[in-house]
Every structure is written in structure tokens, then in C-alpha cells.
Enzyme design. Structure first.
Site, PDB file in Angstrom:
ATOM      1  N   GLU A 113       0.697  -1.264   0.055  1.00 50.53           N
ATOM      2  CA  GLU A 113      -0.145   0.046  -0.151  1.00 50.53           C
ATOM      3  C   GLU A 113       0.792   1.360  -0.043  1.00 50.53           C
ATOM      4  OE1 GLU A 113      -2.020  -0.002   3.831  1.00 50.53           O
ATOM      5  OE2 GLU A 113      -2.496  -2.570   3.478  1.00 50.53           O
ATOM      6  N   LYS A 115       2.210   4.603   1.527  1.00 47.04           N
ATOM      7  CA  LYS A 115       2.124   5.286   2.790  1.00 47.04           C
ATOM      8  C   LYS A 115       1.890   6.545   2.520  1.00 47.04           C
ATOM      9  CE  LYS A 115       5.435   5.637   6.869  1.00 47.04           C
ATOM     10  NZ  LYS A 115       5.149   7.097   6.896  1.00 47.04           N
ATOM     11  N   ASP A 117       1.401  10.653   3.921  1.00 44.67           N
ATOM     12  CA  ASP A 117       2.360  11.338   4.790  1.00 44.67           C
ATOM     13  C   ASP A 117       1.379  12.388   5.283  1.00 44.67           C
ATOM     14  OD1 ASP A 117       4.379  12.489   6.064  1.00 44.67           O
ATOM     15  OD2 ASP A 117       5.265  13.439   4.492  1.00 44.67           O
ATOM     16  N   TYR A 225      -6.574   2.246   6.012  1.00 40.67           N
ATOM     17  CA  TYR A 225      -5.855   1.112   5.600  1.00 40.67           C
ATOM     18  C   TYR A 225      -5.551  -0.058   6.539  1.00 40.67           C
ATOM     19  CZ  TYR A 225      -2.849   4.177   8.602  1.00 40.67           C
ATOM     20  OH  TYR A 225      -2.507   4.904   9.672  1.00 40.67           O
ATOM     21  N   LYS A 312      10.667   3.290   2.569  1.00 41.66           N
ATOM     22  CA  LYS A 312      10.982   4.766   2.323  1.00 41.66           C
ATOM     23  C   LYS A 312      11.479   5.037   1.059  1.00 41.66           C
ATOM     24  CE  LYS A 312       9.284   7.087   5.184  1.00 41.66           C
ATOM     25  NZ  LYS A 312       9.720   7.532   6.530  1.00 41.66           N
ATOM     26  N   CYS A 406      31.961  23.419  26.055  1.00 40.47           N
ATOM     27  CA  CYS A 406      30.324  23.909  26.039  1.00 40.47           C
ATOM     28  C   CYS A 406      30.001  25.039  25.362  1.00 40.47           C
ATOM     29  CB  CYS A 406      29.598  23.481  27.341  1.00 40.47           C
ATOM     30  SG  CYS A 406      27.734  23.647  27.405  1.00 40.47           S
ATOM     31  N   CYS A 409      27.876  26.940  28.540  1.00 35.19           N
ATOM     32  CA  CYS A 409      28.417  27.160  30.079  1.00 35.19           C
ATOM     33  C   CYS A 409      30.034  27.226  30.297  1.00 35.19           C
ATOM     34  CB  CYS A 409      27.876  26.228  31.147  1.00 35.19           C
ATOM     35  SG  CYS A 409      28.518  24.555  30.799  1.00 35.19           S
ATOM     36  N   CYS A 424      28.355  17.639  27.745  1.00 41.77           N
ATOM     37  CA  CYS A 424      28.765  18.592  28.614  1.00 41.77           C
ATOM     38  C   CYS A 424      28.427  18.173  30.007  1.00 41.77           C
ATOM     39  CB  CYS A 424      27.849  19.925  28.369  1.00 41.77           C
ATOM     40  SG  CYS A 424      28.146  21.009  29.810  1.00 41.77           S
ATOM     41  N   CYS A 430      24.379  23.945  33.549  1.00 44.98           N
ATOM     42  CA  CYS A 430      24.034  24.370  32.154  1.00 44.98           C
ATOM     43  C   CYS A 430      22.828  24.650  31.868  1.00 44.98           C
ATOM     44  CB  CYS A 430      24.946  23.087  31.286  1.00 44.98           C
ATOM     45  SG  CYS A 430      24.872  23.433  29.651  1.00 44.98           S
TER      46      CYS A 430
END
Length: 669
Positions: A113, A115, A117, A225, A312, A406, A409, A424, A430
Site C-alpha cells: 500500500e 504510505k 504522509d 488502511y 521509504k 560547552c 556554560c 557537557c 548548564c
């Protein structure tokens, strides 16, 4: 016109309008003009107004969506709405086919079938009428959007024929056709409003609007479906789709039975080329085992059915220029590099940024600033850089170097052995980690605290009112009322949401804590096995690893979490606030160890209990549900319509086959 004549006329008009609606929106074969349809609809509206005693929520006049809903009710799905595993190559489909053949001792066929979206939906019909429409949500529960779905003209409010089950669910996808999407964006542009990024986002956003009349104006569509459940008219999934079409549902004509993988590959090739001719967005092909009995035999993993997979389509690609790289810090401290690009259109959206994932990816691509790069959408969703055009590189361009500290921070970053990401370690100081942990804690799948979203968390943090999870339960209504945008109602909503969250079950609280690698599934396993936060905290690494599906990495993360005094202090505070840090006595009172150590496979249909109810009984009594037979299986719980191959396999492996009555007797002894 007297009352009886009016009733007969109303019934007649409703039937005629639904017939015309079906022929126009589902079959695309209209028999009357739009004007004639509107005239009949007006006549029905007039009669319903004059004779309100004949009101019906499934009348064609209700599709205009005149009522405004204040909020959506959360509804638990009767059958969990799982996601599908993805495949991106023929090799992965061959592996999928091989796995099934190892588990099934009989011939089987597939159904292919398209797919779609869009936004997943589950509809419940009772006695041929639409009773409820629920979004996927978290797969276990979703939002009741019935009023909005009633406005979708390809959704039957009353079923056709009379051979449908008295009560059943059907799954589908709500989509926004390309043509409507373009018209909608054109109007928004003319009005100076922000444009929708793509049809999928527009469909999902529309489905969750509070005003059904606006939903009606958006002209959503829906394709169906899958029908879950037991005691359905046919074993064949393909035949069930044909029956759904007879009952009035819109089922894609691009659906085909395939005897083998060669036919599956031919279907994929055909639609990979033709998909852009389809009126709505498609991003792949779904391949399902046709026999529902074999589907039941294959069962499910924690996240997806073993009998279905989504192939996909290859993502669209484009080239653009990399201008800079910035770095984002997540709630776990993971630092993700992000490519900032010259804007480029891909698969219907304008892409300006793409994830680079980690240092290794940057080095593998040999990225330099101002490189011409190739970008595509992985799985049609997340943009990623797949390559570089070195011929267009300036000889003086600087290579991209991963940062050492980081960006938020300044703490030196760490990279654990065997892991790709940099972290980090300053989780208590942070800012994005602190805010991210709070956002995770209040999210729907975690504590589901009404009124607390990303923007509010940001505001509370910046104003110094919440510097951590515990601070959320220190908030006072008066503090909220002093903040910009807060009124009496919105402030009270947050206070009520915090109070309501104290009822959340232990597994949700455990997930909400944000322990690294402890997702929803792991939290449920730990809660079920160990019953309380204190039991989890006191376990050694070896004791944790001994629990099914808990590996070294998860165990080490749990021990590391509980080794930090600030985490213990937070948990003790939250306990005092009334949050649930153990399974309730009611839940424990239902549990026994009568099936402890036993692995049970369920197959077929049963008289006294549904399959889901039997699975719950197994878990409550200490047993384990497994999807396929092996030498480790303790029992095969067999119902009606079980495939002969399963019984043969059980006999071959010397696995006892028990009936529903024998199983229930086990629980009484």
C-alpha cells in the site's frame, strides 16, 4: 408538513446526501451538481431546525463544524497504535522477508500500500455510525477529535450496507491534498500570515484546531488502511480493505496483493516513479503480511508489528553552501553540531539547517566552511548533509573543527569511550540541560502537566522561578500572576496541572526523571520488575542487567544517576510533594507470581477474554508474553482459528498447548 412527514423527509435527505457525498469524495464520480447538493443540504438544515427532536450528530449538516471545543479529551486506544519499522533498501526488505520465513512455517503473501504522509487517526464505529475519532497520541492514548473528523467529507458518518461488525475500529491517515495546500498557502500569503511548511504539518495542525468550522474550511481528506481486532469477517487483510471500501471508506486503489518479493519490488518501482502524480503526499510503501492469522502468530515488538514494514522512498536531494556550524546542547548534555546553509527547497520545504550529528560525521565528510554540500531529507523529515563537492572548494577555506568547550556554560566537553557524541558534564549549571530536563518532565508522555510548555519553562527559568524540576512544585499562583501574559485562568491551569500530575503512575514518573537511556519502555520494565524507586536505586549493576532488556549501558546510567546527591535530594523532595515513586497497592494487590518464569505465546481468538486481556493477566501474574515459539517457550495458549503450523511447531518443540479454560485454571491454583 406534520411531524411524521418531516421525519420521513429528513431520513430521506440524509440518505441521499450521504450517497452523493460518497460518490463525490470517495468514488470521485459525482451524479449531481454542487448547486443541487447545496439546495438539498439547505432543505435538510431547515427541517432539522424546525424539528430539533430529530437531531443526529451524524447528519450531513454536521460536517460544517459549527461547535467550538474548549479542549480535547484524552482517550485510551483499545488497540495500541504502534509505529512501523523502516527500510531504505531492497536488502533491508530481504532481511524482513527472511525474518518472517524463520518464524512462519507456511506460505504467505504480502499486501503493498502507499504510505500516506499525514496524521494518523483511529475511528470507532458503533452500529454503523461514527462514535469516536482519536489521534495516535503516544500510541497508548490520543486526543478525541471527533467533532473535527466529522467535517472530513471522505469519512463516512453512517456506513453503507449492513454486513459490517456491530462495533469495530478502523485506522487511517488524515491528509491535505496538494491542491488544497497550495490554495491555503496562497490565501495565507495574501493575508500576511506564516506559510505552512508542508501538507503533513498543515493536516496535523488542522486536526488539532479548537474550532471545527475552520477545520471544515480546510478540506481535509482521509484514506483508510487497517482494521484491528478479532472476529472480523475475513482473515485476509486485502479482503478487509475491500469490505471497508464497500462500507463507504476511502481505500487507496494503489493497493496490491503480492505473492513474493519480486512483485513487492515491482510495486515499489512503479510508485516511486508515479508518486508525484498522486493528489496527496506519499513518502513510501507499506508492506504487510496478508493473513491476519499469520500476523497474530508473528506478533509485535515493543515498538512495531513484526508483520509489517515501511519502505521509504529515496529522499530528494539538492546542493547548497555551508556558511557556518553552530552547536546545540540537549537535556542529556549531548552536544549536536548544526550546519547553517544557504536556503534551498527540498521535498516541499525550505531547508536552512541540517544536523551534522557528531564529530565523526564532520571528519568523515571533511567539511570546510563555504563548501558546496549535498543535502537531503533523511526519511523525508530531517535534513542531513550527505556529501561535499570538493571541486568547488576555495583553496583558503578553513576546515570545520569540533568545539572543545560547552557553547552554553564553557565547561570542557567529554566523550565516553565507545560513544560518538560529546557531552557537557555540567548538568546542574548548564542552562539548556536544566530547561531541557524540565521540558521533558512536563511533556505529555511524562508527567503531562497542563499549561507548562517550552515557552513557559523558558520564562520561569529566566525569571528565576524554576531552576530545576523540584522548583516547579514550589511555584505559587501569585508568582505566576506577576509574569507577563499570565491571567487568573492560565495561572490556575498550571497549578491544577501540577496537582493532577501527582496522580501519574510510577512508570511515568520514572520516565519523567530523564535518566539517560531510560525511555518509556525501559521505565515500564523497571517499574514492573522492581516496584519502587528505592528498589531501583539499591540494585547493583549485575542485578539490573539480570532484568530482561536491561543491558550494561542502561544499568551503568541508572547507577550513575543515583550516585549524584542532587538527584537523591530532588527525589526525596518530590516524594514529599506526593508524586508516585512506587507501584500503588491496588496494582500490587492484583499481582501474583503464579506464572513467574513462564514464557507464553498467545494465538487465535478466545471466548471469555480478548488477546490484550489475556496478555495483561499473564503480566499481572509474573509471566512473560512472547511473540513466537522457541525451545524456551513454556506454553502455547491456543484459541479458535489458530493456524495449524503453529500447533505443529509447538508439538515439534514439545511445548504444551493449553486452552483458555486451562490457562484460567492455572491462575486459580
Amino acid at each position: 408538513m406534520n411531524r411524521e412527514e418531516a421525519h420521513q423527509k429528513i431520513v430521506q435527505l440524509r440518505k441521499e446526501l450521504e450517497d452523493h457525498n460518497y460518490k463525490y469524495y470517495v468514488l470521485a464520480q459525482p451524479e449531481i451538481s454542487d448547486y443541487d447538493f447545496d439546495m438539498q443540504l439547505r432543505e435538510l438544515e431547515k427541517l432539522e431546525k424546525e424539528f430539533p427532536e430529530f437531531d443526529d450528530p451524524n447528519s450531513p449538516t454536521k460536517r460544517v463544524g459549527s461547535d467550538i471545543s474548549k479542549e480535547f479529551e484524552q482517550v485510551e486506544h483499545r488497540y495500541t497504535m504502534l509505529s512501523l519499522s523502516n527500510a531504505y533498501s531492497e536488502e533491508e526488505l530481504k532481511d524482513f522477508d527472511t525474518r518472517i520465513k524463520k518464524l512462519v512455517d507456511e506460505d504467505f503473501e504480502y499486501v503493498c500500500e502507499l504510505k500516506f504522509d499525514g496524521s494518523s487517526i483511529s475511528l470507532l464505529y458503533e452500529k454503523g455510525k461514527l462514535a469516536r475519532a482519536v489521534t495516535r497520541g503516544d500510541g497508548t492514548k490520543g486526543d478525541d477529535v471527533t467533532n473535527n473528523v466529522r467535517t472530513i467529507r471522505s469519512v463516512p458518518l453512517t456506513l453503507r450496507g449492513n454486513n459490517y461488525p456491530e462495533n469495530f475500529e478502523i485506522r487511517g491517515e488524515v491528509v491535505l491534498p496538494f491542491k488544497v495546500f497550495e490554495e491555503l498557502n496562497q490565501k495565507r500569503e495574501e493575508n500576511g500570515e506564516a506559510l505552512f511548511a508542508n501538507p503533513r504539518n498543515a493536516a496535523a495542525g488542522t486536526l488539532k484546531m479548537q474550532d471545527p468550522s475552520i477545520v471544515a474550511s480546510r478540506k481535509l481528506d482521509a484514506y483508510f488502511y487497517y482494521i484491528p481486532g478479532e472476529k472480523l469477517p475475513a482473515d485476509s487483510h486485502f479482503e478487509m480493505l475491500q469490505k471497508a471500501r464497500e462500507w463507504g471508506f476511502k481505500v487507496s486503489e494503489a493497493t496490491k496483493r503480492c505473492k513474493n518479493l519480486d512483485e513487492v519490488f515491482a510495486f515499489i518501482k512503479k510508485w516511486d516513479e508515479k508518486r508525484f502524480e498522486y493528489p496527496v503526499a506519499t513518502d513510501g510503501v507499506v508492506i504487510k503480511v496478508n493473513s491476519r492469522r499469520v500476523q497474530e502468530e508473528l506478533g509485535f515488538t515493543a515498538k512495531s508489528p513484526r508483520w509489517a514494514i515501511a519502505y521509504k522512498f529515496k529522499a530528494e536531494s539538492a546542493s547548497t553552501v555551508l556558511r557556518s556550524v553552530s552547536y546545540q546542547v540537549g537535556r542529556t548534555g549531548a552536544v549536536t553540531p548544526v550546519a547553517n546553509l544557504d536556503p534551498v527547497p527540498i521535498a516541499g520545504t525550505i531547508v536552512k539547517r541540517a544536523s551534522l550529528h557528531n564529530q565523526d560525521i564532520i571528519q568523515k565528510l571533511d567539511l570546510h566552511l563555504n563548501d558546496t554540500v549535498f543535502v537531503e531529507k533523511g526519511g523525508e523529515i530531517i535534513p542531513k548533509i550527505t556529501g561535499v563537492d570538493p571541486a568547488k572548494r576555495h583553496p583558503m577555506s578553513a576546515p570545520v573543527r569540533f568545539i572543545k568547550n560547552c557553547p552554553e556554560c564553557g565547561t570542557p566537553l567529554e566523550r565516553k569511550e565507545g560513544e560518538a557524541a560529546h557531552y557537557c558534564p555540567n548538568e546542574v549549571g548548564c542552562p539548556p540541560q536544566i530547561k531541557g530536563k524540565m521540558e521533558h518532565f512536563v511533556s505529555r508522555k511524562a508527567m503531562d502537566i497542563d499549561g507548562l510548555g517550552q515557552e513557559t519553562i523558558e520564562l520561569l527559568y529566566n525569571q528565576g522561578l524554576a531552576k530545576g524540576i523540584a522548583d516547579l512544585y514550589r511555584l505559587e499562583k501569585e508568582q505566576l500572576l506577576q509574569l507577563e501574559r499570565f491571567q487568573e485562568k492560565s495561572a490556575q491551569r498550571i497549578m491544577d496541572g501540577l496537582e493532577e500530575s501527582k496522580k501519574a503512575p510510577f512508570q511515568q514518573v520514572l520516565f519523567a526523571l530523564g535518566i539517560r537511556y531510560v525511555g518509556e519502555t525501559v521505565a515500564k520494565i523497571l517499574a514492573k520488575e522492581l516496584h519502587s524507586i528505592d528498589n531501583i536505586r539499591n540494585k547493583t549493576k549485575d542485578e539490573l542487567v539480570a532484568i530482561d532488556e536491561i543491558g550494561d549501558r542502561i544499568a551503568e546510567s541508572i547507577i550513575d544517576f543515583f550516585s549524584k546527591p542532587e538527584h537523591i535530594e530532588m527525589i526525596e523532595f518530590l516524594k514529599k510533594q506526593g508524586l508516585q515513586f512506587q507501584i500503588s497497592e491496588d496494582q500490587l494487590s492484583d499481582r501474583t507470581d503464579k506464572l513467574s518464569g513462564l514464557s507464553i505465546v498467545i494465538s487465535g481468538t478466545f471466548e471469555k477474554h480478548s488477546r490484550d486481556e489475556l496478555k495483561q493477566l499473564i503480566e499481572k501474574n509474573g509471566g512473560k508474553n512472547v511473540g513466537s515459539l522457541s525451545k524456551k517457550t513454556s506454553y502455547l495458549l491456543a484459541g479458535d482459528n489458530m493456524g495449524p503450523s503453529k500447533r505443529e511447531k509447538a508439538e515439534k518443540l514439545n511445548i504444551p498447548v493449553i486452552s483458555e479454560a486451562e490457562f484460567l485454571h492455572l491462575l486459580k491454583t
